[in-house]
Design a protein around this motif. Structure first.
Motif, mmCIF file in Angstrom:
data_model
loop_
_atom_site.group_PDB
_atom_site.id
_atom_site.type_symbol
_atom_site.label_atom_id
_atom_site.label_comp_id
_atom_site.label_asym_id
_atom_site.label_seq_id
_atom_site.Cartn_x
_atom_site.Cartn_y
_atom_site.Cartn_z
ATOM 1 N N PHE A 122 -36.640 -10.529 -9.042
ATOM 2 C CA PHE A 122 -36.229 -9.104 -10.175
ATOM 3 C C PHE A 122 -35.945 -6.883 -9.779
ATOM 4 C CE2 PHE A 122 -39.337 -12.054 -11.449
ATOM 5 C CZ PHE A 122 -39.119 -12.075 -12.990
ATOM 6 N N LEU A 123 -35.510 -7.741 -8.413
ATOM 7 C CA LEU A 123 -35.163 -5.772 -7.663
ATOM 8 C C LEU A 123 -34.266 -5.716 -8.557
ATOM 9 C CD1 LEU A 123 -36.379 -4.323 -5.456
ATOM 10 C CD2 LEU A 123 -35.219 -4.972 -3.984
ATOM 11 N N SER A 124 -33.325 -6.658 -8.825
ATOM 12 C CA SER A 124 -31.483 -6.404 -8.893
ATOM 13 C C SER A 124 -31.826 -5.373 -10.248
ATOM 14 C CB SER A 124 -30.361 -7.394 -8.812
ATOM 15 O OG SER A 124 -30.970 -8.596 -10.354
ATOM 16 N N PHE A 125 -32.569 -5.965 -10.838
ATOM 17 C CA PHE A 125 -32.519 -4.980 -12.287
ATOM 18 C C PHE A 125 -33.297 -3.817 -11.947
ATOM 19 C CE2 PHE A 125 -33.767 -9.639 -13.614
ATOM 20 C CZ PHE A 125 -32.541 -10.112 -14.076
ATOM 21 N N VAL A 126 -34.444 -3.555 -11.219
ATOM 22 C CA VAL A 126 -34.778 -2.214 -10.581
ATOM 23 C C VAL A 126 -33.956 -1.207 -10.019
ATOM 24 C CG1 VAL A 126 -36.770 -1.731 -9.520
ATOM 25 C CG2 VAL A 126 -37.313 -3.314 -11.071
ATOM 26 N N THR A 127 -32.756 -1.989 -9.257
ATOM 27 C CA THR A 127 -31.867 -1.365 -8.608
ATOM 28 C C THR A 127 -30.862 -0.839 -9.371
ATOM 29 O OG1 THR A 127 -30.876 -2.269 -8.097
ATOM 30 C CG2 THR A 127 -32.619 -2.372 -6.370
ATOM 31 N N GLU A 128 -30.555 -1.722 -10.479
ATOM 32 C CA GLU A 128 -29.611 -1.405 -11.352
ATOM 33 C C GLU A 128 -30.048 0.026 -11.729
ATOM 34 O OE1 GLU A 128 -27.783 -1.042 -15.060
ATOM 35 O OE2 GLU A 128 -29.517 -1.546 -14.711
ATOM 36 N N ARG A 129 -31.103 -0.041 -12.493
ATOM 37 C CA ARG A 129 -32.136 0.753 -13.187
ATOM 38 C C ARG A 129 -31.660 2.129 -13.055
ATOM 39 N NH1 ARG A 129 -33.273 1.247 -19.158
ATOM 40 N NH2 ARG A 129 -34.860 2.657 -18.545
ATOM 41 N N ARG A 130 -32.403 1.893 -11.051
ATOM 42 C CA ARG A 130 -32.826 3.657 -11.035
ATOM 43 C C ARG A 130 -31.439 4.234 -10.235
ATOM 44 N NH1 ARG A 130 -36.217 6.412 -8.229
ATOM 45 N NH2 ARG A 130 -35.183 7.052 -5.800
ATOM 46 N N TYR A 131 -30.279 3.304 -9.700
ATOM 47 C CA TYR A 131 -29.577 3.727 -9.235
ATOM 48 C C TYR A 131 -28.180 3.963 -9.993
ATOM 49 C CZ TYR A 131 -31.370 2.893 -5.070
ATOM 50 O OH TYR A 131 -33.183 3.324 -3.359
ATOM 51 N N SER A 132 -28.237 3.667 -11.628
ATOM 52 C CA SER A 132 -27.199 3.871 -12.295
ATOM 53 C C SER A 132 -27.674 5.416 -12.255
ATOM 54 C CB SER A 132 -26.916 2.885 -13.264
ATOM 55 O OG SER A 132 -26.416 1.624 -13.205
ATOM 56 N N LYS A 133 -29.349 4.986 -12.480
ATOM 57 C CA LYS A 133 -29.256 7.131 -13.286
ATOM 58 C C LYS A 133 -29.187 8.157 -12.204
ATOM 59 C CE LYS A 133 -33.199 5.653 -16.511
ATOM 60 N NZ LYS A 133 -34.350 6.213 -16.403
ATOM 61 N N LEU A 134 -29.043 7.596 -11.080
ATOM 62 C CA LEU A 134 -28.994 8.791 -10.057
ATOM 63 C C LEU A 134 -27.117 9.138 -10.047
ATOM 64 C CD1 LEU A 134 -31.228 7.892 -7.001
ATOM 65 C CD2 LEU A 134 -30.879 9.356 -8.269
ATOM 66 N N ALA A 135 -26.643 7.623 -10.326
ATOM 67 C CA ALA A 135 -25.265 7.697 -10.007
ATOM 68 C C ALA A 135 -24.301 8.731 -11.739
ATOM 69 C CB ALA A 135 -24.264 6.928 -10.101
ATOM 70 N N LEU A 136 -25.008 8.625 -12.613
ATOM 71 C CA LEU A 136 -24.748 8.838 -13.672
ATOM 72 C C LEU A 136 -25.245 10.236 -14.229
ATOM 73 C CD1 LEU A 136 -25.408 6.338 -16.288
ATOM 74 C CD2 LEU A 136 -22.740 7.160 -16.057
ATOM 75 N N VAL A 137 -26.277 11.053 -13.527
ATOM 76 C CA VAL A 137 -26.679 11.910 -12.450
ATOM 77 C C VAL A 137 -24.886 12.833 -12.138
ATOM 78 C CG1 VAL A 137 -28.229 13.890 -11.627
ATOM 79 C CG2 VAL A 137 -29.264 11.465 -12.918
ATOM 80 N N GLU A 138 -24.794 12.347 -11.395
ATOM 81 C CA GLU A 138 -24.058 12.797 -9.889
ATOM 82 C C GLU A 138 -22.624 13.133 -10.932
ATOM 83 O OE1 GLU A 138 -21.598 11.573 -6.008
ATOM 84 O OE2 GLU A 138 -24.318 11.167 -6.294
ATOM 85 N N LEU A 139 -22.747 12.209 -11.429
ATOM 86 C CA LEU A 139 -21.150 12.309 -11.964
ATOM 87 C C LEU A 139 -21.104 13.222 -13.287
ATOM 88 C CD1 LEU A 139 -20.743 8.195 -12.634
ATOM 89 C CD2 LEU A 139 -18.857 9.880 -12.003
ATOM 90 N N ASP A 140 -21.956 13.420 -13.612
ATOM 91 C CA ASP A 140 -21.981 14.559 -15.140
ATOM 92 C C ASP A 140 -21.752 15.846 -14.539
ATOM 93 O OD1 ASP A 140 -22.453 12.396 -16.984
ATOM 94 O OD2 ASP A 140 -24.277 12.093 -16.749
ATOM 95 N N SER A 141 -22.839 15.929 -13.093
ATOM 96 C CA SER A 141 -23.025 17.072 -12.869
ATOM 97 C C SER A 141 -21.337 17.694 -11.898
ATOM 98 C CB SER A 141 -23.635 17.266 -11.637
ATOM 99 O OG SER A 141 -23.420 16.197 -10.497
ATOM 100 N N THR A 142 -20.618 16.418 -11.335
ATOM 101 C CA THR A 142 -19.081 16.684 -11.190
ATOM 102 C C THR A 142 -18.062 17.051 -11.762
ATOM 103 O OG1 THR A 142 -19.776 14.847 -9.312
ATOM 104 C CG2 THR A 142 -17.451 15.242 -9.937
ATOM 105 N N GLU A 143 -18.942 16.559 -13.478
ATOM 106 C CA GLU A 143 -17.485 16.749 -14.343
ATOM 107 C C GLU A 143 -17.732 18.022 -15.326
ATOM 108 O OE1 GLU A 143 -18.121 13.311 -17.105
ATOM 109 O OE2 GLU A 143 -17.239 12.110 -16.405
ATOM 110 N N VAL A 144 -19.291 18.972 -15.155
ATOM 111 C CA VAL A 144 -20.198 19.981 -15.682
ATOM 112 C C VAL A 144 -18.642 21.158 -14.849
ATOM 113 C CG1 VAL A 144 -21.097 21.612 -16.096
ATOM 114 C CG2 VAL A 144 -21.926 19.676 -16.174
ATOM 115 N N LYS A 145 -18.838 20.845 -12.991
ATOM 116 C CA LYS A 145 -18.120 22.129 -12.163
ATOM 117 C C LYS A 145 -16.387 22.170 -12.281
ATOM 118 C CE LYS A 145 -21.421 20.632 -8.203
ATOM 119 N NZ LYS A 145 -21.429 20.220 -7.117
ATOM 120 N N ASN A 146 -16.975 20.564 -12.409
ATOM 121 C CA ASN A 146 -14.894 21.245 -13.465
ATOM 122 C C ASN A 146 -14.411 21.542 -14.844
ATOM 123 O OD1 ASN A 146 -14.507 19.537 -11.073
ATOM 124 N ND2 ASN A 146 -14.181 17.827 -11.538
#
Length: 146
Positions: A122-146
């Motif tokens: 079950f940890l792969s489901f937890v890590t996918e959800r948590r780290y995908s959210k972190l990655a998307l926040v980082e990607l969105d913040s990068t796109e806002v800067k540009n």
């Protein structure tokens, strides 16, 4: 012509999608491994395909000195096949983990936590959800800067 930043963002999004897919596939494969392990060690049955007793059957197995006896001599041992498939899926999962870890430049602890997702049920489901959210926040913040 795309800029270097756009190319990097596209690579990150691609790596993230690959990570999400491999997380779910590896997670379900690990659950299959746990089910077949329970059948094998706790109940004494192995999942068998194309054997003498039918298309897919549960065959009794007895372990003598950690050697399985009493199994059919024809067919495919699905218990072992599931273990092998999960092993190769885990390799793909580790590759996806490495890709997002390097592209997003996360710390090594995150890499290890995500890697554990392929071997802890079950940890792969937890890590996918948590780290995908972190990655998307980082990607969105990068796109806002540009």
């Amino acid at each position: 012509m795309p800029t270097a930043q756009q190319t990097q963002t596209a690579a990150k999004r691609s790596a993230l999608k690959f990570f999400q897919i491999t997380s779910y596939i590896t997670g379900f494969a690990l659950l299959s491994v746990m089910i077949t392990w329970g059948l094998r060690r706790l109940i004494g049955l192995e999942l068998w395909a194309f054997g003498p007793n039918g298309l897919v059957t549960l065959e009794p197995v007895v372990y003598i000195d950690d050697v399985a006896t009493g199994l059919p001599t024809t067919g495919l041992n699905l218990t072992v096949a599931i273990l092998i498939v999960h092993g190769w899926l885990y390799v793909a999962y580790l590759f996806a983990d490495f890709r997002i870890w390097t592209l997003f430049r996360w710390n090594f602890l995150r890499f290890l936590i995500i890697a554990a997702g392929g071997v802890v049920p079950f940890l792969s489901f937890v890590t996918e959800r948590r780290y995908s959210k972190l990655a998307l926040v980082e990607l969105d913040s990068t796109e806002v800067k540009n």
